[in-house]
Write an enzyme that holds these catalytic residues in place. Sequence first.
Site, mmCIF file in Angstrom:
data_model
loop_
_atom_site.group_PDB
_atom_site.id
_atom_site.type_symbol
_atom_site.label_atom_id
_atom_site.label_comp_id
_atom_site.label_asym_id
_atom_site.label_seq_id
_atom_site.Cartn_x
_atom_site.Cartn_y
_atom_site.Cartn_z
ATOM 1 C CE LYS A 60 42.642 30.280 36.533
ATOM 2 N NZ LYS A 60 43.979 30.822 36.211
ATOM 3 C CG ASP A 175 40.197 52.402 51.485
ATOM 4 O OD1 ASP A 175 40.947 53.543 51.652
ATOM 5 O OD2 ASP A 175 38.984 52.444 52.242
ATOM 6 N N GLY A 183 47.991 30.379 40.141
ATOM 7 C CA GLY A 183 49.381 30.723 39.419
ATOM 8 C C GLY A 183 50.345 31.713 39.753
ATOM 9 N N GLY A 184 48.959 32.660 39.939
ATOM 10 C CA GLY A 184 49.651 34.241 40.130
ATOM 11 C C GLY A 184 49.159 34.794 39.089
ATOM 12 N N GLY A 185 48.175 34.968 37.828
ATOM 13 C CA GLY A 185 47.953 35.885 36.992
ATOM 14 C C GLY A 185 47.520 36.561 37.404
ATOM 15 C CB SER A 301 38.522 34.001 41.166
ATOM 16 O OG SER A 301 38.696 32.939 42.965
ATOM 17 C CG ASN A 304 32.832 26.945 36.954
ATOM 18 O OD1 ASN A 304 31.014 27.219 36.459
ATOM 19 N ND2 ASN A 304 34.057 27.833 36.032
#
Length: 331
Positions: A60, A175, A183-185, A301, A304
Amino acid sequence: MTRADVRPGLLAATRLGTGDVLAAARRIRGHVLRTPLLALDSVPGVLLKAEHAQRGGSFKIRGAANALLAGPGGGVVTGSSGNHGIAVATLGRALGVPVTVVMAEGASPAKAAALRALGATVLHAPGGVDERDRRAREHAERTGSLLVPSSDHELVVAGQGTVGLEVFEDVPGVDAVFVPTGGGGLLAGVCLAARDLPVRVVGVEPADARRYALSLAEGAPVAVPPPRTIADGLRGQRPGRVTLPVIAGRVDDLVGVTDDAIAHAAALLRRAGVHAEPSGAVALAGALESGFTGTAAVVVSGGNTAEALASTGLAVPPQHTTHLTTEGDRP
């Protein structure tokens, strides 16, 4: 859901392109880490993009840095389940910018405590992510603060795309890339970075939060009820206006994974010494569930966890909680 299933109505024009991701990479250089790709010996062919080791504990920081550094300065407000807020607060503290973070019901207490330790003002909104984001918009309008959404923002999307840019630079022949999708960002950003490359882009959603798969199948935005998944960072309820057309135009597949599959993937990562939070294990769960051939990059991703935050000294007990009401959200 595969790319062939996407209905034409979603393929709206977007101003964003690979050039925006390259510009973001230049802007945020020095503010973010270039994270490594790690081999996962227990799953041959998998390379882990180690965003759990990023500044602020997640990818993020990339989108937050791109938005804040391009913004006009002054106060910043955002709605977040935690990691985006931590990223904004980390940058805000470094830049001397006051930060307010609105969190929904069920948000991680450890992440709320970390936000306060970073100097952010934390407000709690009743309801789910939709209500949280509405309250954040209202707070920004009332105070004149810069609103930096967690995903549905062009600068945020471009910044998140630098994850993909690094993957494709480090492993030109990869590949497939598996991307956790809330959220898709991040998925939209990776789609931009992969726009002209022969790589398979797969978004992975929690089974009870499949707003992108449902939207692409329906040919129109579809909202879902507040999800209960253990992947607390992926509990968004609707696709974004910025992110949806980008994803619809490039994603190759969207798969859903259960909480059991997420927990299994997190355990595999833990045994390999990668302490990912549930949201950070979702992409691996998707790779394991759907299968792949050749080499697959899997985005871890975030890391935390409550334990990780405690080890940094950020997850301290909260002194007080401010709740938003229908009368306003002034603390």
